[in-house]
Design an enzyme around this catalytic site. Sequence first.
Site, mmCIF file in Angstrom:
data_model
loop_
_atom_site.group_PDB
_atom_site.id
_atom_site.type_symbol
_atom_site.label_atom_id
_atom_site.label_comp_id
_atom_site.label_asym_id
_atom_site.label_seq_id
_atom_site.Cartn_x
_atom_site.Cartn_y
_atom_site.Cartn_z
ATOM 1 N N GLY A 209 0.782 -1.231 0.000
ATOM 2 C CA GLY A 209 0.000 0.000 0.000
ATOM 3 C C GLY A 209 0.813 1.280 0.000
ATOM 4 O O GLY A 209 0.253 2.368 0.196
ATOM 5 N N GLY A 211 2.213 2.897 -2.497
ATOM 6 C CA GLY A 211 1.815 3.795 -3.588
ATOM 7 C C GLY A 211 0.505 4.507 -3.287
ATOM 8 O O GLY A 211 0.377 5.720 -3.509
#
Length: 268
Positions: A209, A211
Site C-alpha cells: 500500500g 503507492g
Amino acid sequence: MEAINTALSIAGSDCSGGAGIQADLKTFSAHGVFGMSAVTSVVAENTFRVIEYQDMRPDIIEKQIDAVFEDIPPDAVKIGMLSCPPTMLAVAGRLKAWKPKNVVLDPVMYAKNGSALMEEGAIDTLIAQVVPLADFITPNIPEAEKIAGMKIKSRDDMKEAAKRIHAMGCRAVVVKGGHGEGDATDILFDGANFHEYSAARIETKHTHGTGCTFSSAIASNLALGFDSRKSLELAKEYITAAIKKAPQLGKGNGPVQHFHAVKHFHAM
C-alpha cells in the site's frame, strides 16, 4: 466551528486494510483531512495474494462520485485502481462534469505481490481519458515504463519517462524510485523543471500500500493548501516514516504505519 479540509478517494478496496480505499482514508485522517470514498472495485486480497476482484457497475461508480460532490465538494481527489475501460470512462466523465481541483492519479497496475489490478488492454484508455485530468500522476518505475512505452534503467530514463507522460496532458509527473537502486529518489517534472526527492532506502518487505498511501498524502497536503512541491516533500517524509514504523503484520508484504505520528494507547 473550525473548518475542515476534505478529500475524496476513487479507488478499489483492500479488505486487509493496508492499501486502496482503506489506506487512503487512514492517510487522510492522519493528515487531519476528512476523507470520503467512491469504490471502483472490491478486492479480496491480503499481504501475500490477490484472490479475486469484482468491479463495481459504472453507473454506481458515477452515483457515488455525484453523491459526494453534490453535498461535500472535496478539496482534493485521489484516484487509485481503475481496472478496466468502463470504470475509467465513468470516472473521467464525472470528473469532467464536476471539475475538481487537485486531482492526484496513482495509476495502479499491480499489487505488491505482482498480481494484475488493471486489464492489459486498458492502458490506452487511461492515457486518453484519465491522465489529462490529473494535476499529479504518481507512477512507480514499472507503471511509468508501461505508460511512457520505454524501459527505465537510470535517472535520465526516469526524467525522459516523466517528460513523455507530462506530454499526455497532466500538470505534473512524479516517477517514484522505490523500484530502482540506491537511495529511493522520486523525480518530479512540472512541465518546466525537474526536482528530485531522495530518502535512504529502507530494507523491508513491509511495503503493502505504499503507492496508495504516498499519493493520498500528496492529495491531503494539496487539500490543506500546500503547493505541489511542498505537498510532495511532505508526502515523501510521511511515507518514509510510515515504512520505517511498519507494524510487522501479515505473512507477506505487510502494511505501513499510517498513524505513526499519532500517539497510541495500548490495553494493559
